[in-house]
Design a protein around this motif. Structure first.
Motif, PDB file in Angstrom:
ATOM      1  N   GLY A  18     -47.301  12.603  17.864  1.00 53.63           N
ATOM      2  CA  GLY A  18     -45.862  12.759  17.703  1.00 53.63           C
ATOM      3  C   GLY A  18     -45.083  11.485  17.909  1.00 53.63           C
ATOM      4  N   THR A  24     -43.023  13.992  12.305  1.00 51.86           N
ATOM      5  CA  THR A  24     -42.802  15.095  13.231  1.00 51.86           C
ATOM      6  C   THR A  24     -41.613  15.919  12.766  1.00 51.86           C
ATOM      7  OG1 THR A  24     -41.386  13.749  14.635  1.00 51.86           O
ATOM      8  CG2 THR A  24     -43.722  13.756  15.141  1.00 51.86           C
ATOM      9  N   THR A 524     -34.966  13.549  16.674  1.00 51.64           N
ATOM     10  CA  THR A 524     -36.402  13.507  16.400  1.00 51.64           C
ATOM     11  C   THR A 524     -36.970  12.131  16.695  1.00 51.64           C
ATOM     12  OG1 THR A 524     -35.950  15.068  14.607  1.00 51.64           O
ATOM     13  CG2 THR A 524     -38.138  14.101  14.683  1.00 51.64           C
ATOM     14  N   GLN A 528     -39.784  10.518  19.394  1.00 45.84           N
ATOM     15  CA  GLN A 528     -40.950   9.765  18.923  1.00 45.84           C
ATOM     16  C   GLN A 528     -41.059   8.416  19.631  1.00 45.84           C
ATOM     17  OE1 GLN A 528     -39.852  10.660  14.534  1.00 45.84           O
ATOM     18  NE2 GLN A 528     -42.024  10.180  14.484  1.00 45.84           N
ATOM     19  N   ASN A 686     -40.195   7.983  10.803  1.00 53.18           N
ATOM     20  CA  ASN A 686     -40.552   9.370  10.516  1.00 53.18           C
ATOM     21  C   ASN A 686     -40.498   9.517   9.000  1.00 53.18           C
ATOM     22  OD1 ASN A 686     -40.376  12.225   9.953  1.00 53.18           O
ATOM     23  ND2 ASN A 686     -39.933  12.537  12.130  1.00 53.18           N
TER      24      ASN A 686
END
Length: 794
Positions: A18, A24, A524, A528, A686
């Motif tokens: 992750g 993710t 998010t 991470q 991401n």
């Protein structure tokens, strides 16, 4: 999505699941798609009142009188406020120039300006009471364009203005002026074999976020107020709100509530001060939620623009010079207009090498709706014009438009017209190569359904207005240049607090910032980063509020760079403290504690060779490490007000598009079949979120190309289409295929080598679509959006 490029250096946690580089999933994703996510409009409080704003029905008028008696007498009404009821001498606010009244005083300057506030026990009661307020207006002449704004005897929108821009503008109705001059454009023109000019018009676009403005203000026992609101910049709101309320900033506590999109439209205040005023006056919680009609008046829009460009080139295709003038309509109040002017002027040349330029950009005060921040501001308008010019010059020379662009493309080391060196990868030619090399979609796709054509693939779609007769295909290309982060010497920083502790026997990291999550996916990425740097799987993201230092605005493609940098910085400090605790506890038992490069991975302390030294839970035990740090990127400087020279920007981002359209030339209908994009992102932290940002920005650019525009009556300055019935937006049925090719060419100055990505695709998608429509029809088409009458001549 293809991803290629050079590797970037990630020092920590590469084996922690992750972390950076993985797709993710968003923690709020399932809640949003199932309708369970709590937006600011969903908030509730016991004994809550509802607020409503009465807005002006005219664009420019003297307020002769206001009679609130009938509204106050309405059953269920707790308060009615006008300008005279404001509690302090501070009655204006603004992002940079404090020229916007909390409530109109003396006169109104645009259609929909707030004039009075009502608080009642039911939203409909508040609306009905507001309708009973009697206002006597004496209408004044309206200023709607440059000619009327600067004509002799023109009404001054802000008489006696004393902001720091007034000394260098040629007229008080000009907010800001920025020239960019390098070399000698007129002398270089003499060396040109071809000279091409054009005039372009860019329409006013609305951010059109799905969640309208809303918030809840709750008075507190200490005389302060707690405000729960959907915004883009908590600390900027706080700075503007507190003086109007007459409260110290520590008594105005702000918490971010669920935000239903932003795109720049929430960078300015809307209902924040109004809700707080009503809450403090009534002593009760007050909620304000705009309907869609109010939302069109309650936030700024994208600046409409008129642009004049001239380019010269030699017979072999090298650009000799560029001259341009950009006029942006800022509307009644300044908002972000000075920064938009700075972007439009400094990026006006685009991603091309031109040594001799003469650029001027101005923003006007008019009686049109206020305009400010919107995704890609300033650079979007300029890109539309300079890319149309590139096609014109290429056609004049008989060259392929992509090859012509590649011949003149900037690269790392290029000197910009501002004198700033591009010191990170600038793969402009490669991006164009990639979109051109992509296979084209099949033609006449509606015929693939056999006997019954698939009308969804036709121009006009499900309206079934054409069966394919007179439909022609066009292909167009464009590439854009966008800055990342706040510019021109702004102290652009962010703050992050990171805590690491053991909970239930497991190490847990908590990240706390004031970053506004508006849908871009920062929550998010922050998790991470923490997993990567701290080697833990459990990361909690605390709600954003003003109890932690400022994170700046969620705009300018800056949050992953700046707040991500702050989170990384604080995590690194936490990691060092954790390792120091470990050295103190266990260092005497294993020499590697002192001699090896130590990493945190998978909840353990390990050497760079992978040897496990201790569990993080054992290192911390009952201890916790808590760090809050600010992080700044490299400094910028203001552009010289005479020449425009200066290292004004932090970073640049690049995207290219190829548009494929099909046009029914008889009916004036356009179907965008494909919008292929290639973009350099530095490092895809991401990849799934990167794809979403690029596709979303692409579609927003397509919207302004073919359908989106706020229509303002040129005689009255009234908005004519403040609803989603009349303001057209792309839907899923209008959305083309958007294949994306992502390059990862690291910027060594940025955390993880990343590059801000959210705005660049909004630049080049618009001119690519226009280029494709021109290619299909042979028409010049120098304005956005393109309407059917522009294609049929009716």
């Amino acid at each position: 999505m293809g991803v290629t490029g050079s590797p970037t250096n990630i020092n920590q946690g590469t084996r922690t699941k992750g972390g950076i580089g993985e797709s993710t999933l968003r923690p709020d994703g399932i809640l949003k798609v199932t309708g369970e996510f709590a937006y600011s409009s969903d908030m509730w409080h016991e004994d809550m009142l509802w607020g409503h704003t009465l807005r002006s029905t005219v664009a420019h008028a003297e307020i002769v009188s206001i009679d609130t008696s009938e509204a106050l007498a309405t059953s269920g009404v707790y308060a009615v406020l006008t300008y005279d009821d404001l509690p302090t001498a501070v009655k204006n606010y603004g992002l940079e120039i404090q020229d916007t009244p909390v409530l109109a005083h003396g006169r109104v300057r645009h259609h929909g300006e707030p004039v009075a506030l009502v608080a009642a026990d039911h939203p409909e009661t508040a609306r009905r009471a507001a309708a009973k307020i009697r206002i006597d207006y004496r209408e004044l002449p309206v200023v709607t364009d440059e000619a009327s704004a600067t004509a002799p005897g023109a009404p001054l929108l802000h008489e006696g203005r004393d902001d720091h821009h007034i000394g260098h503008v040629p007229h008080p109705n000009i907010v800001h002026r920025q020239p960019i001059v390098r070399g000698d454009a007129e002398a270089a023109k003499a060396r040109a074999d071809v000279v091409v000019s054009g005039e372009y018009v860019f329409g006013m676009q609305d951010q059109a976020f799905l969640g309208p403005e809303s918030g809840l203000a709750v008075p507190s026992e200490d005389g302060g107020v707690d405000l729960y609101v959907a915004t883009q910049w908590l600390h900027s709101d706080l700075r503007q709100i507190a003086p109007v309320l007459g409260l110290p900033e520590d008594k105005v506590r702000m918490t971010l509530s669920g935000v239903g999109g932003a795109f720049g439209g929430r960078e300015d205040l809307s209902m924040q001060i109004h809700a707080c005023l009503l809450a403090l006056r009534t002593g009760k919680p007050v909620k304000i939620v705009y309907n869609r009609f109010e939302s069109f008046f309650g936030h700024v829009h994208r600046h409409p623009a008129k642009l004049w460009y001239e380019h010269g080139a030699t017979r072999d295709g090298k650009l000799t010079h560029m001259k341009c003038r950009i006029v942006l309509d800022g509307g009644a109040y300044a908002s972000a207009s000075p920064a938009v002017v700075g972007n439009a002027s400094s990026l006006a040349v685009g991603p091309y090498v031109i040594d001799d330029v003469d650029i001027e950009a101005v923003a006007l005060y008019t009686n049109n709706p206020p305009c400010g921040a919107m995704r890609g501001f300033g650079a979007v308008q300029a890109c539309f014009a300079y890319e149309a010019q590139m096609d014109k010059v290429a056609a004049e020379l008989g060259m392929d438009p992509v090859e012509f662009r590649q011949l003149n493309a900037m690269e790392q080391g290029t000197l910009l017209p501002t004198g700033q060196v591009v010191d990170s990868p600038a793969p402009v030619a490669e991006l164009l190569r990639r979109v051109k090399a992509r296979p084209l979609p099949p033609e006449r796709q509606w015929e693939s359904a056999g006997e019954h054509p698939d009308v969804r693939a036709l121009p006009g779609g499900l309206s079934n207005t054409t069966h394919g007769e007179g439909v022609v295909r066009g292909i167009g290309y464009a590439v854009g240049l966008k800055n990342v982060g706040f510019s021109e010497g702004f102290d652009d920083y962010s703050t992050a607090r990171v805590r690491m502790e053991v909970i239930g026997g497991e190490p847990v990291a908590t990240v706390h910032t004031a970053m506004a999550e508006v849908g871009q996916g920062g929550v998010t990425v922050h998790a991470q980063i923490a997993r990567t740097e701290l080697g833990v799987s459990q990361v909690t993201i605390r709600p954003a509020d003003t109890a932690v230092g400022s994170a700046g605005s969620t705009s300018a493609s800056r949050q992953t760079y700046v707040t991500g940098g702050a989170v990384k910085n604080s995590c690194e400090a936490v990691r060092e403290q954790v390792l120091e605790i470990g050295r103190r506890k266990f260092g005497t038992y294993h020499p590697a504690w002192a001699t090896a490069e130590l990493l945190l991975e998978g909840g353990k302390v390990v050497t760079d060779g992978g040897e496990v030294l201790a569990d993080l839970a054992d290192v911390l035990e009952d201890e916790a490490v808590d760090v809050e740090l600010e992080w700044r990127h490299r400094p910028t400087e203001a552009f010289d007000l005479r020449t425009g020279q200066g290292n004004g920007h932090v970073q640049y981002s690049f995207a290219a598009h190829r548009a494929v359209v099909e046009v029914d030339t008889e009916l004036g209908l356009v179907k965008v079949i494909e919008l292929a994009c290639a973009q350099d992102v530095g490092k895809a932290l991401n990849p799934l979120s990167v794809l979403g940002q690029i596709q979303g920005g692409t579609l927003q650019g397509m919207g302004i190309a073919v359908m989106e525009e706020i229509i303002v009556d040129p005689k009255t300055a009234k908005v004519r289409n403040p609803s989603f019935t009349d303001y057209l937006l792309p839907t899923i049925l209008d959305t083309p295929t958007i294949p994306v090719d992502v390059l990862e060419l690291a910027d060594d100055h940025a955390p993880y080598g990343l590059r801000g990505i959210g705005e660049a695709p909004t630049l080049s998608s618009t001119p690519a679509v226009l280029a494709a429509i021109r290619n299909a029809t042979g028409l010049e088409l120098n304005r956005t959006p393109v309407r059917p009458e522009h294609l049929t001549g009716t």
